[in-house]
Design an enzyme around this catalytic site. Structure first.
Site, PDB file in Angstrom:
ATOM      1  N   HIS A   1     130.169-123.264 -34.686  1.00 24.82           N
ATOM      2  CA  HIS A   1     129.168-123.605 -35.697  1.00 24.82           C
ATOM      3  C   HIS A   1     128.654-125.030 -35.489  1.00 24.82           C
ATOM      4  O   HIS A   1     129.425-125.934 -35.215  1.00 24.82           O
ATOM      5  CB  HIS A   1     129.797-123.484 -37.091  1.00 24.82           C
ATOM      6  CG  HIS A   1     128.850-123.795 -38.204  1.00 24.82           C
ATOM      7  ND1 HIS A   1     127.865-122.918 -38.595  1.00 24.82           N
ATOM      8  CD2 HIS A   1     128.734-124.871 -39.008  1.00 24.82           C
ATOM      9  CE1 HIS A   1     127.192-123.432 -39.596  1.00 24.82           C
ATOM     10  NE2 HIS A   1     127.694-124.633 -39.869  1.00 24.82           N
ATOM     11  N   SER A   2     127.354-125.201 -35.627  1.00 29.30           N
ATOM     12  CA  SER A   2     126.723-126.525 -35.631  1.00 29.30           C
ATOM     13  C   SER A   2     127.061-127.300 -34.353  1.00 29.30           C
ATOM     14  O   SER A   2     126.835-126.814 -33.262  1.00 29.30           O
ATOM     15  CB  SER A   2     127.153-127.290 -36.888  1.00 29.30           C
ATOM     16  OG  SER A   2     126.357-128.421 -37.098  1.00 29.30           O
ATOM     17  N   TYR A   3     127.614-128.506 -34.481  1.00 34.54           N
ATOM     18  CA  TYR A   3     127.875-129.348 -33.318  1.00 34.54           C
ATOM     19  C   TYR A   3     128.850-128.696 -32.332  1.00 34.54           C
ATOM     20  O   TYR A   3     128.842-128.996 -31.141  1.00 34.54           O
ATOM     21  CB  TYR A   3     128.420-130.700 -33.782  1.00 34.54           C
ATOM     22  CG  TYR A   3     128.447-131.744 -32.703  1.00 34.54           C
ATOM     23  CD1 TYR A   3     127.309-132.487 -32.392  1.00 34.54           C
ATOM     24  CD2 TYR A   3     129.605-131.998 -31.972  1.00 34.54           C
ATOM     25  CE1 TYR A   3     127.324-133.435 -31.391  1.00 34.54           C
ATOM     26  CE2 TYR A   3     129.635-132.955 -30.977  1.00 34.54           C
ATOM     27  CZ  TYR A   3     128.494-133.675 -30.690  1.00 34.54           C
ATOM     28  OH  TYR A   3     128.507-134.620 -29.699  1.00 34.54           O
TER      29      TYR A   3
END
Length: 401
Positions: A316-318
């Site tokens: 998720h995300s970064y």
């Protein structure tokens, strides 16, 4: 050099949000989910009064300040419970955090006009939530907590990951979960969702249970656990008057003035920054001092050593940055229905809607599509997959350059 897991942008400046990858030995399929925006955990930091001028310039100002009057405005003690029960909150049968007496959701503004105190209270609760999720990973999901570095000495800083019993021995499938940046730790997608929504949307637990039900081995990374904090040692500064040839009476008078000035300065600092925390220093964990280092370390020491024919990544995300340049499918935040095609930023990374325009919800909302993608990828004929480099197989060591 690590050729098959490269990042095309600087830390914290861009990123894919939820990434999944299937890596057969010698072949790669990757999926990514989420938007390119970062996630802000918690609430905005408190506002502080303007920074004062240097102490040499402010001595007259200090002498005129009624410190006793100012100190009456101090915030309450930053002394918070260390358990959910102490906060008078608990998770109900739906995984929602509720007050044990009123049944109400968590209230951030517990005390009016005390934003800093409310923020500290929120952060204290967040630390308890982190430990609570760790317990769920071990007790509910039957994962093992594995200390890293694997060869760490007893005295050096350490981190840890979580693995299923068959993570390294499962011959078929291994799933690796990686959260984003910020305050989240192993097993979490978003602390804000855990506190304000529920455990299903805010944690990786539904992914872990589904994966184990479908025969995957599981590894849960912990890329934000990069250092430990210890208190800075106090440095004793010898008074300049100790070695002075000045008369004792003059020296004593200067020392008295100096002590009084220091006392008022400390009081004023306390007013500007009530209950100032101890000065801390960071001791970084060897070979795990950043999310990127952590991902590479776990790849080398665990994932690359696993027996699984196919390895899948959900990040998720970064957490997706380590995989954005592989062939992938990226579920991004969008108001379009789930799986609707969205204009792609990367030629080798198709973007589809996660069915929500809330970044932190992209992991949960595209949950069924992720597993559908993995299933279809697993069933694809091997001949239809193009060979791709893996990070370990074609890495050029520094000593070989």
């Amino acid at each position: 050099m690590r050729n098959d897991v490269s990042v095309s942008c600087g830390p914290r400046k861009c990123g894919s949000n939820l990434v999944g990858a299937r890596i057969p030995r010698g072949k790669v399929i990757t999926t990514a989910r989420g938007s390119s925006s970062g996630e802000l955990e918690g609430h905005a930091s408190s506002r502080l009064p303007p920074q004062p001028c240097s102490w040499g310039q402010s001595s007259d100002l200090l002498s005129r300040i009624d410190l006793d009057e100012l100190m009456k405005k101090d915030e309450p003690p930053l002394d918070f419970p260390d358990t959910l029960e102490g906060f008078e909150y608990a998770f109900n049968e739906k995984g929602q955090l509720r007050h044990i007496k009123t049944g109400e959701p968590f209230v951030f503004n517990y005390r009016e006009d005390l934003h800093r105190w409310n923020q500290k209270r929120y952060e204290a609760l967040g630390e308890i939530i982190t430990k609570y999720v760790y317990e769920l990973l071990e007790k509910d999901c039957n994962l093992k907590k594995i200390s890293i570095p694997v060869d760490a000495t007893e005295s050096e800083p350490k981190s840890f990951i979580f693995m299923s019993e068959d993570a390294l021995t499962n011959p078929q499938k291994l799933m690796v979960l990686i959260h984003g940046s910020g305050v989240v730790r192993a097993g979490q997608w978003a602390r804000r969702l855990i506190i304000n929504e529920d455990l299903d949307s805010g944690t990786q637990i539904p992914f872990i249970k589904r994966a184990m039900d479908e025969g995957y081995g599981v590894i849960v990374l912990n890329p934000n656990e990069n250092y430990i904090e210890v208190e800075k040692p106090k440095i004793h500064v010898q008074s300049s008057s100790d070695s002075s040839d000045e008369p004792a009476e003059k020296r004593e008078r200067k020392d008295k003035i100096s002590k009084e000035t220091k006392k008022r300065r400390d009081f004023y600092e306390k007013y500007r920054n009530p209950q100032r925390e101890k000065e801390m220093m960071q001791l970084y964990i060897r070979e795990n001092g950043s999310p990127e280092e952590h991902a590479i370390y776990v790849w080398d020491h665990f994932i690359a050593q696993s027996a699984a024919e196919n390895v899948f990544f959900v990040a998720h995300s970064y957490g997706g940055l380590a995989f954005v340049e592989l062939n992938c499918c990226n579920w991004v935040s969008s108001s379009e229905p789930l799986d609707t095609s969205v204009e792609s930023m990367l030629p080798d990374c198709p973007r589809v809607s996660a069915g929500t325009d809330r970044h932190e919800l992209t992991s949960w909302k595209s949950f069924p599509s992720i597993f559908k993608f993995f299933t279809e990828a697993s069933e694809a004929k091997t001949s239809s997959l193009k060979p791709a480099l893996t990070r370990r197989s074609h890495r050029i060591k520094h000593e070989e350059l």
